[in-house]
Design a protein around this motif. Sequence first.
Motif, PDB file in Angstrom:
ATOM      1  N   CYS A  25       0.828  -1.216   0.000  1.00 25.10           N
ATOM      2  CA  CYS A  25       0.000   0.000   0.000  1.00 25.10           C
ATOM      3  C   CYS A  25       0.855   1.257   0.000  1.00 25.10           C
ATOM      4  O   CYS A  25       0.521   2.246  -0.659  1.00 25.10           O
ATOM      5  CB  CYS A  25      -0.931   0.000   1.215  1.00 25.10           C
ATOM      6  SG  CYS A  25      -2.213  -1.265   1.143  1.00 25.10           S
ATOM      7  N   SER A  26       1.963   1.229   0.716  1.00 21.45           N
ATOM      8  CA  SER A  26       2.852   2.392   0.755  1.00 21.45           C
ATOM      9  C   SER A  26       3.455   2.662  -0.607  1.00 21.45           C
ATOM     10  O   SER A  26       3.690   3.816  -0.983  1.00 21.45           O
ATOM     11  CB  SER A  26       3.962   2.170   1.788  1.00 21.45           C
ATOM     12  OG  SER A  26       3.425   2.086   3.087  1.00 21.45           O
ATOM     13  N   GLY A  27       3.692   1.589  -1.380  1.00 15.20           N
ATOM     14  CA  GLY A  27       4.217   1.745  -2.733  1.00 15.20           C
ATOM     15  C   GLY A  27       3.228   2.405  -3.669  1.00 15.20           C
ATOM     16  O   GLY A  27       3.609   2.856  -4.754  1.00 15.20           O
ATOM     17  N   GLN A  28       1.948   2.467  -3.263  1.00 15.48           N
ATOM     18  CA  GLN A  28       0.938   3.170  -4.052  1.00 15.48           C
ATOM     19  C   GLN A  28       0.757   4.611  -3.590  1.00 15.48           C
ATOM     20  O   GLN A  28       0.089   5.400  -4.247  1.00 15.48           O
ATOM     21  CB  GLN A  28      -0.404   2.440  -3.957  1.00 15.48           C
ATOM     22  CG  GLN A  28      -0.350   0.979  -4.357  1.00 15.48           C
ATOM     23  CD  GLN A  28       0.227   0.779  -5.744  1.00 15.48           C
ATOM     24  OE1 GLN A  28      -0.193   1.429  -6.691  1.00 15.48           O
ATOM     25  NE2 GLN A  28       1.213  -0.106  -5.861  1.00 15.48           N
ATOM     26  N   VAL A  29       1.327   4.958  -2.438  1.00 12.91           N
ATOM     27  CA  VAL A  29       1.264   6.333  -1.924  1.00 12.91           C
ATOM     28  C   VAL A  29       2.481   7.118  -2.381  1.00 12.91           C
ATOM     29  O   VAL A  29       2.375   8.225  -2.904  1.00 12.91           O
ATOM     30  CB  VAL A  29       1.165   6.335  -0.384  1.00 12.91           C
ATOM     31  CG1 VAL A  29       1.234   7.769   0.160  1.00 12.91           C
ATOM     32  CG2 VAL A  29      -0.118   5.663   0.069  1.00 12.91           C
ATOM     33  N   LEU A  31       5.181   6.991  -4.999  1.00 12.62           N
ATOM     34  CA  LEU A  31       5.457   6.294  -6.254  1.00 12.62           C
ATOM     35  C   LEU A  31       6.830   6.605  -6.815  1.00 12.62           C
ATOM     36  O   LEU A  31       7.411   5.794  -7.521  1.00 12.62           O
ATOM     37  CB  LEU A  31       4.395   6.675  -7.294  1.00 12.62           C
ATOM     38  CG  LEU A  31       2.937   6.364  -6.929  1.00 12.62           C
ATOM     39  CD1 LEU A  31       2.006   6.946  -7.979  1.00 12.62           C
ATOM     40  CD2 LEU A  31       2.731   4.872  -6.797  1.00 12.62           C
ATOM     41  N   THR A  32       7.340   7.808  -6.528  1.00 12.32           N
ATOM     42  CA  THR A  32       8.571   8.264  -7.161  1.00 12.32           C
ATOM     43  C   THR A  32       9.415   9.051  -6.172  1.00 12.32           C
ATOM     44  O   THR A  32       8.969   9.389  -5.069  1.00 12.32           O
ATOM     45  CB  THR A  32       8.255   9.182  -8.357  1.00 12.32           C
ATOM     46  OG1 THR A  32       7.551  10.344  -7.870  1.00 12.32           O
ATOM     47  CG2 THR A  32       7.407   8.470  -9.400  1.00 12.32           C
ATOM     48  N   ALA A  36       8.256  11.561  -2.849  1.00 15.50           N
ATOM     49  CA  ALA A  36       8.880  11.551  -1.526  1.00 15.50           C
ATOM     50  C   ALA A  36       9.331  12.952  -1.126  1.00 15.50           C
ATOM     51  O   ALA A  36       9.053  13.419  -0.010  1.00 15.50           O
ATOM     52  CB  ALA A  36      10.064  10.582  -1.515  1.00 15.50           C
ATOM     53  N   VAL A  37      10.019  13.649  -2.031  1.00 13.40           N
ATOM     54  CA  VAL A  37      10.497  14.997  -1.732  1.00 13.40           C
ATOM     55  C   VAL A  37       9.324  15.952  -1.548  1.00 13.40           C
ATOM     56  O   VAL A  37       9.315  16.788  -0.642  1.00 13.40           O
ATOM     57  CB  VAL A  37      11.442  15.493  -2.847  1.00 13.40           C
ATOM     58  CG1 VAL A  37      11.797  16.968  -2.650  1.00 13.40           C
ATOM     59  CG2 VAL A  37      12.716  14.653  -2.868  1.00 13.40           C
ATOM     60  N   LYS A  38       8.325  15.821  -2.406  1.00 16.37           N
ATOM     61  CA  LYS A  38       7.119  16.664  -2.301  1.00 16.37           C
ATOM     62  C   LYS A  38       6.482  16.542  -0.925  1.00 16.37           C
ATOM     63  O   LYS A  38       6.142  17.550  -0.291  1.00 16.37           O
ATOM     64  CB  LYS A  38       6.127  16.263  -3.385  1.00 16.37           C
ATOM     65  CG  LYS A  38       4.703  16.789  -3.186  1.00 16.37           C
ATOM     66  CD  LYS A  38       3.772  16.173  -4.202  1.00 16.37           C
ATOM     67  CE  LYS A  38       2.320  16.501  -3.917  1.00 16.37           C
ATOM     68  NZ  LYS A  38       1.813  15.896  -2.662  1.00 16.37           N
ATOM     69  N   GLU A  39       6.300  15.321  -0.442  1.00 12.40           N
ATOM     70  CA  GLU A  39       5.664  15.110   0.852  1.00 12.40           C
ATOM     71  C   GLU A  39       6.469  15.758   1.974  1.00 12.40           C
ATOM     72  O   GLU A  39       5.904  16.388   2.880  1.00 12.40           O
ATOM     73  CB  GLU A  39       5.502  13.612   1.125  1.00 12.40           C
ATOM     74  CG  GLU A  39       4.565  12.881   0.179  1.00 12.40           C
ATOM     75  CD  GLU A  39       3.100  13.253   0.392  1.00 12.40           C
ATOM     76  OE1 GLU A  39       2.788  13.976   1.366  1.00 12.40           O
ATOM     77  OE2 GLU A  39       2.261  12.825  -0.410  1.00 12.40           O
ATOM     78  N   SER A 110       4.502   7.481   7.360  1.00 17.96           N
ATOM     79  CA  SER A 110       4.250   6.050   7.534  1.00 17.96           C
ATOM     80  C   SER A 110       4.644   5.274   6.288  1.00 17.96           C
ATOM     81  O   SER A 110       5.299   4.222   6.361  1.00 17.96           O
ATOM     82  CB  SER A 110       2.770   5.817   7.847  1.00 17.96           C
ATOM     83  OG  SER A 110       2.466   4.441   7.876  1.00 17.96           O
ATOM     84  N   SER A 111       4.263   5.786   5.121  1.00 21.74           N
ATOM     85  CA  SER A 111       4.612   5.124   3.862  1.00 21.74           C
ATOM     86  C   SER A 111       6.113   5.141   3.624  1.00 21.74           C
ATOM     87  O   SER A 111       6.696   4.158   3.161  1.00 21.74           O
ATOM     88  CB  SER A 111       3.888   5.813   2.700  1.00 21.74           C
ATOM     89  OG  SER A 111       2.490   5.646   2.807  1.00 21.74           O
TER      90      SER A 111
END
Length: 299
Positions: A25-29, A31-32, A36-39, A110-111
């Motif tokens: 599921c984390s791999g669907q949150v 993706l790239t 990751a940087v955006k979050e 969490s992801s």
Amino acid sequence: MSEECTSEPAGAIRAIDEHSVHQICSGQVVLTLATAVKELVENSVDAGATNIEVRLKDSGAELVEVSDNGKGVEEANFEGLTLKHHTSKIRDFSDLIHVETFGFRGEALSSLCALSELMVVTCHESSQVGTKLVFDHKGNLVQKLPHPRQQGTTVSLQQLFYTLPVRHKEFQRNIKKEYAKMIHVLQSYCIISTGVRITCTNQTGQGKRNTILSTSGSQSMRDNIGAIFGPKQLQTLLPFQQVLPGDSVMDEYGLKDTDLPKQLFVITGFVSRAEHGVGRSATDRQFFLSTTVHAILLR
């Protein structure tokens, strides 16, 4: 001649273990690399940071680190910081309509815990000393140590996607494309984040750390555009001028003042002048942000 059946009977349907479900599921949150940087950048902006540093090693394949001078994390929130379905933004479903920040801090972290080795160093505005926090892949806090730091938070991700071997191999193979997409996303945040100084650096191997982009923390979006794309780009810009329809337009369409919606939307931004040699053949410098509506069209 008889034909032998080689197909095996289908196995029993069983539940996937919780750890594997979290990874999938984390791999669907996330993706790239860009996601990751955006979050992490959004978390820093939501924390009230005025200075954000994005540090990459080997274009993000080895390390992604985002550091800010925001409010920091209170000790009471250490345990729930990276757990699934934990957030400070909402309490129930109806709260979604009132969310005015970028996103849900706990869900992203969490992801990222499930996909990398995640470590946080934070110092809340009410604390005298910082704290180093280490989490496992389920988001559980496994280590907490005092650590010198000024107010703010640093989140470090090592070996992004390494818990998903196939995805990790693809990520490593396409790291140049991943890196280019991440820079484009970061540019958009640099442009729109007025009053926030954003810097991105990259280190290849044991070489020198190079600055990829940076803004000065100006309150002007126009200044941010110049910081990212250079002063030459500023010479081509025209601001949007949003005006109500004039009398001739009203007459043409048979409209009255009472027919016009009041403040249906507000659009601000910049567009390149329509002159020979000014335009671009690609759409790589077109940015839109939907709040009022901001638009940057550099073409």
